[in-house]
Design a protein around this motif. Sequence first.
Motif, PDB file in Angstrom:
ATOM      1  N   GLY A  31       0.797  -1.227   0.000  1.00 22.90           N
ATOM      2  CA  GLY A  31       0.000   0.000   0.000  1.00 22.90           C
ATOM      3  C   GLY A  31       0.823   1.267   0.000  1.00 22.90           C
ATOM      4  N   TYR A  32       2.114   1.174   0.250  1.00 17.45           N
ATOM      5  CA  TYR A  32       3.002   2.330   0.221  1.00 17.45           C
ATOM      6  C   TYR A  32       3.466   2.576  -1.215  1.00 17.45           C
ATOM      7  N   ALA A  33       3.677   3.815  -1.538  1.00 18.92           N
ATOM      8  CA  ALA A  33       4.326   4.138  -2.802  1.00 18.92           C
ATOM      9  C   ALA A  33       5.821   3.843  -2.676  1.00 18.92           C
ATOM     10  N   MET A  34       6.410   3.329  -3.750  1.00 14.17           N
ATOM     11  CA  MET A  34       7.821   3.015  -3.782  1.00 14.17           C
ATOM     12  C   MET A  34       8.460   3.731  -4.964  1.00 14.17           C
ATOM     13  N   THR A  49      11.867   6.046 -11.593  1.00 15.85           N
ATOM     14  CA  THR A  49      10.574   5.388 -11.708  1.00 15.85           C
ATOM     15  C   THR A  49       9.953   5.282 -10.324  1.00 15.85           C
ATOM     16  N   ALA A  50       8.652   5.171 -10.288  1.00 15.30           N
ATOM     17  CA  ALA A  50       7.942   5.029  -9.019  1.00 15.30           C
ATOM     18  C   ALA A  50       6.672   4.238  -9.249  1.00 15.30           C
ATOM     19  N   MET A  51       6.123   3.740  -8.158  1.00 11.87           N
ATOM     20  CA  MET A  51       4.879   2.987  -8.267  1.00 11.87           C
ATOM     21  C   MET A  51       4.000   3.302  -7.070  1.00 11.87           C
ATOM     22  N   SER A  52       2.736   3.567  -7.333  1.00 15.08           N
ATOM     23  CA  SER A  52       1.809   3.856  -6.256  1.00 15.08           C
ATOM     24  C   SER A  52       1.490   2.572  -5.483  1.00 15.08           C
ATOM     25  N   ARG A  99       5.141   6.910   2.923  1.00 16.93           N
ATOM     26  CA  ARG A  99       4.035   6.464   3.758  1.00 16.93           C
ATOM     27  C   ARG A  99       2.683   6.952   3.263  1.00 16.93           C
ATOM     28  N   PHE A 100       2.553   6.965   1.960  1.00 20.55           N
ATOM     29  CA  PHE A 100       1.297   7.285   1.317  1.00 20.55           C
ATOM     30  C   PHE A 100       1.155   6.387   0.101  1.00 20.55           C
ATOM     31  N   PRO A 108      12.358  14.487  -1.240  1.00 21.08           N
ATOM     32  CA  PRO A 108      12.046  14.835   0.157  1.00 21.08           C
ATOM     33  C   PRO A 108      10.719  14.265   0.659  1.00 21.08           C
ATOM     34  N   LEU A 109       9.852  13.838  -0.248  1.00 25.82           N
ATOM     35  CA  LEU A 109       8.552  13.318   0.152  1.00 25.82           C
ATOM     36  C   LEU A 109       8.580  11.823   0.462  1.00 25.82           C
ATOM     37  N   TYR A 110       9.762  11.226   0.360  1.00 22.16           N
ATOM     38  CA  TYR A 110       9.906   9.816   0.717  1.00 22.16           C
ATOM     39  C   TYR A 110      10.447   9.694   2.130  1.00 22.16           C
ATOM     40  N   ASP A 111       9.953   8.695   2.851  1.00 16.32           N
ATOM     41  CA  ASP A 111      10.259   8.574   4.275  1.00 16.32           C
ATOM     42  C   ASP A 111      11.381   7.597   4.590  1.00 16.32           C
TER      43      ASP A 111
END
Length: 123
Positions: A31-34, A49-52, A99-100, A108-111
């Motif tokens: 459920g976390y975006a990576m 690249t990213a994945m929701s 965490r979204f 900066p939006l990655y935890d």
Amino acid sequence: QVQLLESGGGLVQAGGSLRLSCAASGRTFTGYAMGWFRQAPGKERECVTAMSGSGKPYYADSVKGRFTISRDNAKNTVFLEMNNVKPEDTAVYYCAARRFASYSTRAPLYDYWGQGTQVTVSS
């Protein structure tokens, strides 16, 4: 303690392929975006690249059609398949978790972050 551990980096010739893995531990990332980011010497960290959390992918124009992101939630692992690599793909590659559910291309939006793995493409 939450940890992300990348593996699979190395030296590859231009036109070759490489598969990076990012194993998460300490909690489930279902459920976390990576995201996969990279940073070359003297350059800013960029989102490759990213994945929701629901599986929607994003690809930077520079890697579209060559790189593929995937995730195995059962194994808490994210993969980056790199095909037809180019010398300009040379960088340290980082795995990140947010965490979204929605992904972002902004670091900066990655935890959570891994330690990085070096990818070097020779011409």
